[in-house]
Design a protein around this motif. Structure first.
Motif, PDB file in Angstrom:
ATOM      1  N   UNK A   1       2.536  -2.096 -18.963  1.00 49.87           N
ATOM      2  CA  UNK A   1       1.485  -1.071 -18.975  1.00 49.87           C
ATOM      3  C   UNK A   1       0.715  -1.019 -17.661  1.00 49.87           C
ATOM      4  N   UNK A   2       0.770  -2.076 -16.855  1.00 50.65           N
ATOM      5  CA  UNK A   2       0.063  -2.112 -15.569  1.00 50.65           C
ATOM      6  C   UNK A   2       0.805  -1.343 -14.465  1.00 50.65           C
ATOM      7  N   UNK A   3       2.047  -0.951 -14.751  1.00 50.16           N
ATOM      8  CA  UNK A   3       2.839  -0.200 -13.774  1.00 50.16           C
ATOM      9  C   UNK A   3       2.286   1.219 -13.717  1.00 50.16           C
ATOM     10  N   UNK A   4       1.962   1.657 -12.494  1.00 50.99           N
ATOM     11  CA  UNK A   4       1.396   2.995 -12.288  1.00 50.99           C
ATOM     12  C   UNK A   4       2.532   3.964 -12.002  1.00 50.99           C
ATOM     13  N   UNK A   5       2.741   4.873 -12.913  1.00 50.31           N
ATOM     14  CA  UNK A   5       3.804   5.868 -12.756  1.00 50.31           C
ATOM     15  C   UNK A   5       3.162   7.234 -12.608  1.00 50.31           C
ATOM     16  N   UNK A   6       3.592   7.946 -11.568  1.00 50.18           N
ATOM     17  CA  UNK A   6       3.059   9.296 -11.394  1.00 50.18           C
ATOM     18  C   UNK A   6       4.160  10.293 -11.188  1.00 50.18           C
TER      19      UNK A   6
ATOM     20  N   UNK B   1       0.810  -1.221   0.000  1.00 44.93           N
ATOM     21  CA  UNK B   1       0.000   0.000   0.000  1.00 44.93           C
ATOM     22  C   UNK B   1       0.838   1.264   0.000  1.00 44.93           C
ATOM     23  N   UNK B   2       2.143   1.125  -0.186  1.00 46.11           N
ATOM     24  CA  UNK B   2       3.040   2.279  -0.184  1.00 46.11           C
ATOM     25  C   UNK B   2       3.184   2.868  -1.579  1.00 46.11           C
ATOM     26  N   UNK B   3       3.348   4.181  -1.634  1.00 47.71           N
ATOM     27  CA  UNK B   3       3.718   4.839  -2.875  1.00 47.71           C
ATOM     28  C   UNK B   3       5.244   4.791  -2.932  1.00 47.71           C
TER      29      UNK B   3
END
Length: 170
Positions: A165-170, A88-90
């Motif tokens: 593509x499932x990797x969430x990059x912000x 659950x960590x960013x």
């Protein structure tokens, strides 16, 4: 990596908590892969991190530019997403530029003391290696925990475009 014909491999992967002067070392027995590195982070979080930072929501990972946590590795990015999902960590990752990993704090504040601690002592078994790593401490308060990771980590795993593509990059 330490390779002995009878013992096999002993591959240390460390996590160093700069703020609390605490180290965690997973010692693997197969290969230094992205899965091994990610599992080391998960083990650290379960054994030390979650207790130390119960309200933690973010984790900064500093890494060198090669090996299992190579900044170009598609697999490293995918398994980091797995770590983020599991904890659950960013996660934020900062890689040292090529040739500069010698300035990584883990080298000067953790591994150099582990090396000093086992200097002149025979690394005759995984148990001896774990015990020597875990008994490392300093006058400034460094404490270290270590654990043998007996998982088999496969090499040459390919990551598809769909998986990446499932990797969430912000």
């Amino acid at each position: 990596d330490f390779l002995d014909k009878e013992l096999g491999k002993a591959i240390p992967h460390g996590i160093y908590d700069l703020a609390n002067n605490q180290g965690w070392v997973s010692v693997g027995i197969t290969h230094d892969t992205a899965h091994f590195a990610a599992n080391s982070i998960l083990r650290w979080w379960a054994r030390m991190g979650a207790r130390r930072f119960p309200n933690g929501s973010q984790l900064l990972i500093t890494a060198d530019g090669g090996g299992s946590n190579n900044y170009r590795s598609r697999l490293w990015k995918v398994v980091l997403q797995d770590v983020a999902d599991a904890t659950g960590l960013k996660l934020s990752v900062s890689h040292f530029p090529p040739g500069t990993s010698k300035w990584n704090k883990i080298e000067h504040r953790l591994f150099c003391f582990i090396t000093q601690n086992w200097r002149g002592k025979p690394l005759v078994s995984h148990e001896a290696i774990i015990n020597l790593i875990a008994s490392t401490s300093t006058k400034t308060g460094l404490t270290v925990e270590a654990e043998l990771d007996t998982n088999v980590y496969e090499t040459a795993i390919k990551v598809s475009d769909a998986e990446l593509a499932k990797v969430k990059i912000s």
